[in-house]
Design a protein around this motif. Structure first.
Motif, PDB file in Angstrom:
ATOM      1  N   ALA A   1      -0.608  49.494 -27.469  1.00  0.00           N
ATOM      2  CA  ALA A   1      -1.112  49.975 -28.514  1.00  0.00           C
ATOM      3  C   ALA A   1      -1.170  51.337 -29.021  1.00  0.00           C
ATOM      4  O   ALA A   1      -1.930  52.099 -28.222  1.00  0.00           O
ATOM      5  CB  ALA A   1      -2.790  49.454 -28.780  1.00  0.00           C
ATOM      6  N   LYS A   2      -0.189  51.799 -29.715  1.00  0.00           N
ATOM      7  CA  LYS A   2       0.048  53.172 -30.127  1.00  0.00           C
ATOM      8  C   LYS A   2      -0.958  53.705 -31.045  1.00  0.00           C
ATOM      9  O   LYS A   2      -0.454  54.078 -32.216  1.00  0.00           O
ATOM     10  CB  LYS A   2       1.341  53.443 -30.268  1.00  0.00           C
ATOM     11  CG  LYS A   2       2.470  53.063 -29.186  1.00  0.00           C
ATOM     12  CD  LYS A   2       3.603  53.425 -29.669  1.00  0.00           C
ATOM     13  CE  LYS A   2       4.859  52.949 -28.463  1.00  0.00           C
ATOM     14  NZ  LYS A   2       6.259  53.016 -28.821  1.00  0.00           N
ATOM     15  N   VAL A   3      -2.158  53.738 -30.756  1.00  0.00           N
ATOM     16  CA  VAL A   3      -3.153  54.306 -31.505  1.00  0.00           C
ATOM     17  C   VAL A   3      -3.180  55.819 -31.848  1.00  0.00           C
ATOM     18  O   VAL A   3      -3.219  56.453 -30.874  1.00  0.00           O
ATOM     19  CB  VAL A   3      -4.493  54.011 -31.360  1.00  0.00           C
ATOM     20  CG1 VAL A   3      -5.710  54.018 -32.306  1.00  0.00           C
ATOM     21  CG2 VAL A   3      -4.586  52.387 -30.802  1.00  0.00           C
ATOM     22  N   PRO A   4      -3.011  56.306 -33.274  1.00  0.00           N
ATOM     23  CA  PRO A   4      -3.219  57.832 -33.315  1.00  0.00           C
ATOM     24  C   PRO A   4      -4.557  58.230 -32.735  1.00  0.00           C
ATOM     25  O   PRO A   4      -5.504  57.530 -33.180  1.00  0.00           O
ATOM     26  CB  PRO A   4      -3.141  57.686 -34.862  1.00  0.00           C
ATOM     27  CG  PRO A   4      -2.329  56.622 -35.394  1.00  0.00           C
ATOM     28  CD  PRO A   4      -2.776  55.449 -34.455  1.00  0.00           C
ATOM     29  N   LEU A   5      -4.642  59.145 -32.026  1.00  0.00           N
ATOM     30  CA  LEU A   5      -5.654  59.809 -31.571  1.00  0.00           C
ATOM     31  C   LEU A   5      -6.035  61.007 -32.174  1.00  0.00           C
ATOM     32  O   LEU A   5      -7.262  61.345 -32.133  1.00  0.00           O
ATOM     33  CB  LEU A   5      -5.664  60.163 -29.797  1.00  0.00           C
ATOM     34  CG  LEU A   5      -5.052  59.057 -29.073  1.00  0.00           C
ATOM     35  CD1 LEU A   5      -4.870  59.307 -27.522  1.00  0.00           C
ATOM     36  CD2 LEU A   5      -6.088  57.935 -29.221  1.00  0.00           C
ATOM     37  N   THR A   6      -5.255  61.322 -33.120  1.00  0.00           N
ATOM     38  CA  THR A   6      -5.714  62.666 -33.840  1.00  0.00           C
ATOM     39  C   THR A   6      -5.281  62.130 -35.268  1.00  0.00           C
ATOM     40  O   THR A   6      -4.507  61.240 -35.638  1.00  0.00           O
ATOM     41  CB  THR A   6      -4.889  63.936 -33.535  1.00  0.00           C
ATOM     42  OG1 THR A   6      -3.540  63.694 -33.468  1.00  0.00           O
ATOM     43  CG2 THR A   6      -5.117  64.394 -32.235  1.00  0.00           C
ATOM     44  N   VAL A   7      -5.932  62.747 -36.070  1.00  0.00           N
ATOM     45  CA  VAL A   7      -5.802  62.475 -37.644  1.00  0.00           C
ATOM     46  C   VAL A   7      -5.407  63.790 -38.593  1.00  0.00           C
ATOM     47  O   VAL A   7      -6.357  64.772 -38.494  1.00  0.00           O
ATOM     48  CB  VAL A   7      -7.146  61.703 -38.082  1.00  0.00           C
ATOM     49  CG1 VAL A   7      -7.148  61.475 -39.622  1.00  0.00           C
ATOM     50  CG2 VAL A   7      -7.612  60.448 -37.369  1.00  0.00           C
ATOM     51  N   ASP A   8      -4.318  63.404 -39.101  1.00  0.00           N
ATOM     52  CA  ASP A   8      -3.880  64.422 -39.907  1.00  0.00           C
ATOM     53  C   ASP A   8      -4.699  64.421 -41.590  1.00  0.00           C
ATOM     54  O   ASP A   8      -4.918  65.339 -42.135  1.00  0.00           O
ATOM     55  CB  ASP A   8      -2.467  64.496 -40.371  1.00  0.00           C
ATOM     56  CG  ASP A   8      -1.809  64.884 -39.104  1.00  0.00           C
ATOM     57  OD1 ASP A   8      -2.412  65.814 -38.236  1.00  0.00           O
ATOM     58  OD2 ASP A   8      -0.726  64.296 -38.815  1.00  0.00           O
ATOM     59  N   HIS A   9      -4.854  63.030 -41.831  1.00  0.00           N
ATOM     60  CA  HIS A   9      -5.530  62.680 -43.286  1.00  0.00           C
ATOM     61  C   HIS A   9      -6.468  61.774 -43.159  1.00  0.00           C
ATOM     62  O   HIS A   9      -6.252  60.693 -42.764  1.00  0.00           O
ATOM     63  CB  HIS A   9      -4.423  61.993 -44.262  1.00  0.00           C
ATOM     64  CG  HIS A   9      -3.332  63.105 -44.387  1.00  0.00           C
ATOM     65  ND1 HIS A   9      -3.165  63.864 -45.745  1.00  0.00           N
ATOM     66  CD2 HIS A   9      -2.148  63.527 -43.924  1.00  0.00           C
ATOM     67  CE1 HIS A   9      -2.230  64.688 -45.713  1.00  0.00           C
ATOM     68  NE2 HIS A   9      -1.609  64.531 -44.721  1.00  0.00           N
TER      69      HIS A   9
END
Length: 847
Positions: free
Chosen positions: A343-351
């Motif tokens: 599960a390649k969940v984005p751990l940081t958020v750009d938007h």
């Protein structure tokens, strides 16, 4: 014959890639057919005279081609729901989003490759309300030899849930739009096209699932209904959930599953009873005061050997408002998150986006109640364009959409409490722009305006991870702390709970225009939709592919016909290349109708011609960024000369190219030239270092255009590759010197060439170009930037000032340096009134 079989087996063993993937061809004839349901009949739109339509089978890695031929009176488009469509957004299918619809009598071939996906998806019409009958299953099998991550079933069965209206569905929605009210609900739900036994209609039975005792079955369950979430249940049997939306899950057992429109669920069913017949039900879920179709669709699970007159074991479907059952099922879903399927969940958020979803009410003088029910995202009711958004984005057609969709609601209020007094929505065709590969978090917040309601929201072109959900208003400080960033379920359609919120994350790694909308068709019709526009990345695999030649035309936007016009002349002359380069400088990427204006500056070239020429440039740059270029040889021998002429009878520099210089036509270098490579001079390397200092690693195009003008961007990238390898190795191999050992040029930033600095300089700042002979008889030029703080005098071979092949006004090396420039004549004046002029050329740096 046997020898050929042995050869084929040997090929399959030695070259498995040749047989793992294949091209699969399908043909969809969209035709009318009379259908009988609920003791009545009506003509319906079908694919190949079937509803549900044919099942599409493919394997992960296959390329699928589906020719859709429209034989009906309606415009048609087909959406391949859940297919990522990596770089092939033209095949996604939503009408006026990625394509204009297929008009009556026309056809279109959808072509896409299934990359990194396996499982159950669906296809359906994506225009009007045609998907009421135009839908079917899309089954993606794992690659050959790859097992399921769960016990293999003995048999797989597709189960599609739907809705049925006795009336013509287009008439139903048209009447609703005319009145401004909600449309009539359906008359029945269906399982594989059948509502089940109906009293007084003995000839109409239902679907029967035949099983054998002791065997395991995988049911591929799809909700193709237009407007309702459904419970699915089989009497006397438990179901083991192993997949949703074509992504594997941690297995769990349940008696009842919840499935929203557009969602799919794979379950394992063990036939652990000896004999018998068992009732299968599909019933509605609605925990708000909204009218729904209360009819329960039924089917029969029939064990082999059971007598026909055996009584059916019954079951009671869940209550319509069974929120605990629905919540229990949703909360049990987790990604498999194994080593093979992480599960390649984005751990940081750009938007970080906060979208309210709900209803509204706009004035309407002709409507029944003086107003019209609307739906919106962030109070924007989306207006469908008359030309496809993807075409407008790709070809830079102005006036079709704006990219100013709000990332937050225009005003904060108690979203699930007392609604504001003004229930009106704004309207517009507004998109939200995302850079390639950026990470995005979207929180979808239901509102209580008119009524709180569930919203199954589908995002085209991506899978996403549902990281959180809750009841009431989303709390941006507390709720993210409870997000599941380890094994959240991965989906393409998320259910926003009534009076609550749901959050998901995804990575914008698919360039194009991607629709996001409520999959309740009535809400989509009312405007609960928007789209993301994802810009191209830098590499060759990060850009949207060109549209197919048979892309349907727009009947509403005649100005878009240029997209389909044929090229007039594929050969480009030097003068045309010169005009093209200058036109690109005049009209940048943000210019409305850019390609029309560029083509207008090049007589004899169509808009398609100039666009194709530009795409070749982009392709070159993409391969440069990816390092897919050969490494040339190196030498200290200059590969060209410049001749200096005095003022008397001056007619500029004259150039003499060797085969490795700038290309002077639209033709690409021959393969032999690419393989052989032309040696770089020491002076070219120093110019490369200057450009590297100015523009940084990766901007090979500007380094080529503004510094090493004797080299293409591809050659600059190749040179850079070898240069950086040399630096990493630390020059350990001292047996042979290299120009890559030259690493500094002692050049201050304020004297680097800059296309942005066009101010004329005073005479004492101008550049003097005296002539110095050398032993080879080749002119050399002394550069003296007369700046006290620099203390710098540099001597280069004259290749530094060879005429720029692509227009000095746009990308000339000398532009903005210490020269007084006559803008129109392109002449330059030195401190002693020595005039020199860059000779106009028609060469063009292809790439």
């Amino acid at each position: 014959m046997e020898s050929w079989v042995r050869v084929l087996v040997l090929v399959a063993c030695l070259f498995p890639a040749l047989v793992e993937s294949r091209v699969r061809h399908y043909k969809f004839n969209v035709v009318m057919k009379t259908a009988n349901r609920l003791c009545s009949s009506k003509p319906i739109v079908t694919v190949n005279k079937r509803s549900p339509g044919p099942i599409l089978y493919a394997r992960e890695g296959d390329t699928v081609l589906v020719k859709v031929v429209n034989h009906v009176q309606y415009n048609v488009s087909i959406h391949w729901h859940g297919i990522r469509q990596l770089r092939t957004g033209w095949a996604d299918g939503p009408a006026y989003i990625t394509q204009c619809p297929i008009q009556p009598g026309q056809n279109f071939v959808y072509k896409f490759t299934i990359t990194g996906q396996r499982g159950t998806l669906l296809w359906h019409a994506h225009i009007l309300w045609l998907r009421a009958t135009v839908y079917g299953a899309l089954v993606i099998l794992p690659k050959l030899g790859v097992p399921y991550p769960f016990p293999a079933p003995h048999k797989e069965v597709v189960v599609i849930l739907g809705e049925w209206w006795k009336s013509d569905t287009e008439a139903v929605i048209n009447e609703a739009l005319k009145s401004g009210l909600a449309p009539n609900v359906s008359d029945a739900h269906t399982i594989n096209g059948h509502p089940g036994p109906v009293s007084n209609c003995s000839s109409q039975g239902g679907f029967t699932l035949h099983v054998e005792s002791g065997k395991r079955y995988m049911l591929r369950i799809i909700n193709a209904a237009l407007n309702e979430e459904l419970f699915f249940k089989i009497a006397g049997h438990q179901l083991t959930v192993v997949e949703v939306d074509a992504t594997y899950t941690k297995p769990f057992k349940t008696n009842t599953i919840l499935i929203a429109p557009g969602q799919t669920t794979n379950v394992l069913l063990t036939a652990n009873r000896g004999t018998g017949k068992y009732l299968v039900t599909a019933s509605p879920f609605m925990d708000s005061p909204i009218t729904v179709d209360n009819m329960t669709a039924t089917a029969t699970l029939h064990y082999s050997g059971t007598l026909a007159n055996t009584a059916t074991t019954l079951t009671n479907p869940p209550p319509k408002n069974a929120t605990p059952i629905a919540s229990s099922f949703i909360n049990s879903l987790r990604s498999l998150n194994s080593k093979k399927y992480p599960a390649k969940v984005p751990l940081t958020v750009d938007h970080s986006l906060f979208f309210t979803v709900g209803l509204g009410f706009n004035p309407c003088t002709t409507c029944a109640n003086g107003g019209r029910v609307m739906a919106s995202i962030n109070n924007v009711s989306f207006v469908m364009p008359t030309t496809a958004l993807l075409q407008a984005h790709f070809f830079n057609i102005s006036g079709v959409f704006t990219d100013d969709f709000p990332g937050n609601p225009p005003m904060a209020f108690n979203y699930t409490g007392t609604p504001p007094t003004n229930l009106q929505t704004m309207t517009g065709t507004r998109l939200y722009r995302l850079p390639y590969n950026s990470t995005v978090q979207v929180v979808l917040q239901d509102t209580g305006i008119i009524a709180a309601e569930n919203h199954p929201v589908h995002l085209h072109g991506f899978n996403f991870f549902e990281v959180g959900r809750g009841v009431g208003n989303f709390n941006s400080k507390k709720d993210p702390k409870k997000f599941n960033l380890v094994d959240p379920v991965e989906r393409n359609t998320i259910g926003v709970p009534s009076g609550g919120w749901a959050a998901f994350r995804f990575r914008a790694d698919n360039p194009g225009v991607w629709f996001m909308h409520c999959h309740l068709e009535v809400h989509t019709t009312w405007g609960l939709k928007m789209a993301f526009v994802v810009d191209n990345g830098k590499g060759p695999k990060q850009s949207l592919l060109p549209p197919p030649k048979d892309l349907p035309k727009s009947s509403h936007f005649p100005d878009s016909d240029w997209i389909h016009e044929q090229t007039k002349n594929t050969k480009w002359t030097r003068e045309e290349n010169k005009r093209f380069e200058n036109a690109l400088a005049v009209y940048d990427e943000y210019t409305p109708n850019r390609w029309h204006k560029v083509a207008a500056m090049i007589p004899g070239k169509t808009v398609v011609d100039v666009w194709n020429q530009y795409k070749e440039l982009e392709d070159d740059v993409g391969y440069i960024e990816a390092g897919l270029v050969p490494v040339p040889g190196y030498s200290n021998t200059s590969s060209f000369t410049l001749e200096w002429l005095n003022n008397n009878g001056f007619d500029g520099f004259r150039q003499s190219y060797s085969p490795g210089g700038k290309r002077c036509s639209s033709a690409r270098p021959s393969d032999q030239e690419r393989k052989k490579g032309i040696p770089w001079t020491e002076d070219e390397h120093r110019l490369f270092l200057m450009g590297l200092k100015k523009y940084g690693k990766g901007d090979w195009r500007n380094i080529s255009r503004n510094f090493v003008i004797t080299r293409t961007p591809t050659q600059v990238a190749s040179h850079a590759q070898k240069y950086f390898i040399r630096q990493v190795s630390g020059g350990k191999d001292k047996r042979r010197s290299s120009i890559h050992d030259i690493t500094t040029i002692n050049l201050a930033d304020n004297i680097l060439p800059s296309p942005d600095n066009n101010r004329p300089l005073s005479p004492d700042q101008s550049t003097l170009f005296p002539q110095y002979p050398n032993s080879a008889g080749t002119p050399r030029v002394l550069l003296d930037w007369n700046r006290p703080s620099d203390g710098l005098a540099m001597v280069f071979n004259s290749n530094l000032f060879m005429p720029p092949p692509c227009g000095i006004n746009s990308y000339g090396l000398l532009q903005g340096q210490n020269l007084s420039r006559g803008a129109l004549q392109q002449s330059y004046v030195g401190p002693h009134k020595t005039v020199f002029q860059m000779q106009s050329t028609q060469c063009y740096p292809h790439g």
